[in-house]
Design an enzyme around this catalytic site. Sequence first.
Site, short mmCIF file in Angstrom:
data_model
loop_
_atom_site.label_atom_id
_atom_site.label_comp_id
_atom_site.label_asym_id
_atom_site.label_seq_id
_atom_site.Cartn_x
_atom_site.Cartn_y
_atom_site.Cartn_z
N GLU A 166 -10.43 2.08 91.96
CA GLU A 166 -10.20 1.35 93.21
C GLU A 166 -8.70 1.24 93.37
OE1 GLU A 166 -12.31 0.35 95.32
OE2 GLU A 166 -14.22 -0.05 94.32
N CYS B 61 -5.49 -5.06 98.79
CA CYS B 61 -5.55 -3.61 98.98
C CYS B 61 -6.16 -3.23 100.32
CB CYS B 61 -6.36 -3.00 97.86
SG CYS B 61 -7.94 -3.83 97.66
P1 NAD Z 1 -0.91 -1.56 88.67
O1 NAD Z 1 -1.45 -0.20 88.96
O2 NAD Z 1 0.51 -1.70 88.37
O3 NAD Z 1 -1.70 -2.21 87.45
C1 NAD Z 1 -3.08 -2.35 87.42
C2 NAD Z 1 -3.51 -2.53 86.00
O4 NAD Z 1 -3.20 -1.35 85.25
C3 NAD Z 1 -2.83 -3.68 85.27
O5 NAD Z 1 -3.73 -4.30 84.38
C4 NAD Z 1 -1.75 -2.97 84.50
O6 NAD Z 1 -1.31 -3.71 83.40
C5 NAD Z 1 -2.48 -1.72 84.09
N1 NAD Z 1 -1.65 -0.60 83.67
C6 NAD Z 1 -0.38 -0.32 84.05
N2 NAD Z 1 0.04 0.80 83.42
C7 NAD Z 1 -1.00 1.24 82.65
C8 NAD Z 1 -1.19 2.35 81.80
N3 NAD Z 1 -0.23 3.24 81.57
N4 NAD Z 1 -2.39 2.49 81.19
C9 NAD Z 1 -3.39 1.61 81.42
N5 NAD Z 1 -3.25 0.52 82.20
C10 NAD Z 1 -2.08 0.35 82.83
O7 NAD Z 1 -1.37 -2.45 89.92
P2 NAD Z 1 -0.97 -3.95 90.22
O8 NAD Z 1 0.46 -3.94 90.63
O9 NAD Z 1 -1.42 -4.82 89.10
O10 NAD Z 1 -1.89 -4.25 91.49
C11 NAD Z 1 -1.56 -3.89 92.78
C12 NAD Z 1 -2.24 -2.58 93.15
O11 NAD Z 1 -3.65 -2.72 92.99
C13 NAD Z 1 -2.04 -2.23 94.61
O12 NAD Z 1 -1.74 -0.86 94.71
C14 NAD Z 1 -3.39 -2.51 95.24
O13 NAD Z 1 -3.69 -1.77 96.39
C15 NAD Z 1 -4.31 -2.20 94.14
N6 NAD Z 1 -5.60 -2.87 94.34
C16 NAD Z 1 -6.67 -2.13 94.74
C17 NAD Z 1 -7.87 -2.75 94.98
C18 NAD Z 1 -9.07 -1.96 95.40
O14 NAD Z 1 -10.18 -2.44 95.22
N7 NAD Z 1 -8.93 -0.79 95.95
C19 NAD Z 1 -7.99 -4.12 94.79
C20 NAD Z 1 -6.89 -4.85 94.40
C21 NAD Z 1 -5.68 -4.20 94.15
#
Ligand code: NAD
Length: 487
Positions: free
Chosen positions: A259, A292
């Site tokens: 997502e 999002c």
């Molecule tokens: P992010 O991608 O930076 O992080 C998401 C998660 O991934 C966090 O737990 C982070 O610690 C982890 N992560 C980061 N690097 C990683 C790696 N190398 N390996 C494994 N895990 C890792 O996103 P964010 O800044 O926490 O959230 C915002 C983003 O989430 C926005 O782009 C938003 O659109 C998206 N989002 C999407 C939805 C949806 O349902 N489509 C819902 C909410 C948020």
Amino acid sequence: MNPENHLFIDGELVAAASGKTYANINPATEAVIGQVADAGPEDMERAIAAARRAFDTTDWSTNHALRLKCLQQLQRGLRAVESELKRQIAAETGAPLGICGAMGPHCEIPIGFIDYTLKTLPEFQWSRDIGIAEMMGGKSRRLVEKEAIGVVACVTPWNVPLQINLAKCVPALAAGCSVVLKAAPDTPWSATMLGRVISQHTDIPPGVFNVISASDPAEVGDQLVADPRIDMVSFTGSTAVGKHIMARAAQTVKKVFLELGGKSANIMLDDADLGASLLSCLAVCFHAGQGCALNTRLLIPRARQAEVEALLTTYFGFIAYGDPDSDSQIMGPQVNARQRERVLEYIETGKQEGARLLLGGSTPAHLDKGYYVEPTVFMDVTNDMTIAREEIFGPVLAVIAYDDEEEAVRIANDSDFGLSGSVWSASEERALAVARRIRAGTINVNGGNFYAADAPFGGYKQSGIGREMGPEGFEEYLETKTIAIAV
Ligand code: NAD
């Protein structure tokens, strides 16, 4: 507040093996609100091993009655701590208290969504008989059976942390999977409290559910998603990290459910009642634009630009913010200083590329604490500008004019993303016809709201793979097995 600061591994609330902790910060006040266990590779190794062992050696995956009972216990346990949890979520996300209650997706609503699983789980058809087939001179009776996919890594973001943790972990547990939940570094309590509730209120066997909080997501995150003992990664977050995870998970060909981000279009058709429909644009300020599925591009008929500009100026004036305890405000700060900088950089880029700033564009003068950005509206945006193409994740609206309906549809679909959108028209039939042409996973028509426990949610294109919630959101966590018996 009485938050949970421990990891949850193999049925126990524990400190990180290294003894390290890191600070949880309230983005509205910039105050340190607590310390939380800072897991490292040794802790992640224990969590993965426990989840694997629990899946392989307990009857969790096959004991449907136990799972139903445990999910009922989980919901009761969450309700017992709901008011506490709500304050913790408000404190660690910065969302005003009001939208952590019944007016937002942060706490009460997702706990209520567990009802959907409790209702549908007993009715689920785990096996179906597809009858006898003759093939190559032999006859077979065939059964198609559904079973848990195995050990699931749930990796979640900070924007609506409890909602997303539950949207993944509840169906995964209901399906019979074991889980390692890796919390977002900025919002650990929304995950660690789940560990506490599960340990204190449920009979979920040790190892079935594990929670890891860590300040360095890459270290333990990379370890988790690449580990061969993990069968599936269920990820919500940015498209960039989603791609990285998909590539790492490919090494062991595990299922990846994603997502990701969005850049959704709110389309005002030329016959729309703008006075009513433009109020929907205030949603870009909801939780400071950190959603999002928010419609961050507004598509308007070119002939009605002046009317739009006047209405947006009036409506955005309604947005009050800066009081984290408010029951009526919908906007808080960005989650951390880095995110605030990122949003401000996008605003600068918008100006440099020729968009016209109608409102906002800076940090608020009336607040000296908190990572706030003013509600911001850009007019004269074209769809090739950076602020129209990239997800900003802040309270920023990009207004794009179109000449006719064909162009509106083309602009809406001219995006790397395909998560959501809206269409407004005096004619529902016309709006519906346009909605069906938009390449996105959810569309609201004339103010409808797709958000519900029984409605699948997810993205087309680079907004993701798979669906959360609804029957589709449950079946993501299942494997399909065909059994053929000679007759
Ligand atoms: P992010 O991608 O930076 O992080 C998401 C998660 O991934 C966090 O737990 C982070 O610690 C982890 N992560 C980061 N690097 C990683 C790696 N190398 N390996 C494994 N895990 C890792 O996103 P964010 O800044 O926490 O959230 C915002 C983003 O989430 C926005 O782009 C938003 O659109 C998206 N989002 C999407 C939805 C949806 O349902 N489509 C819902 C909410 C948020």
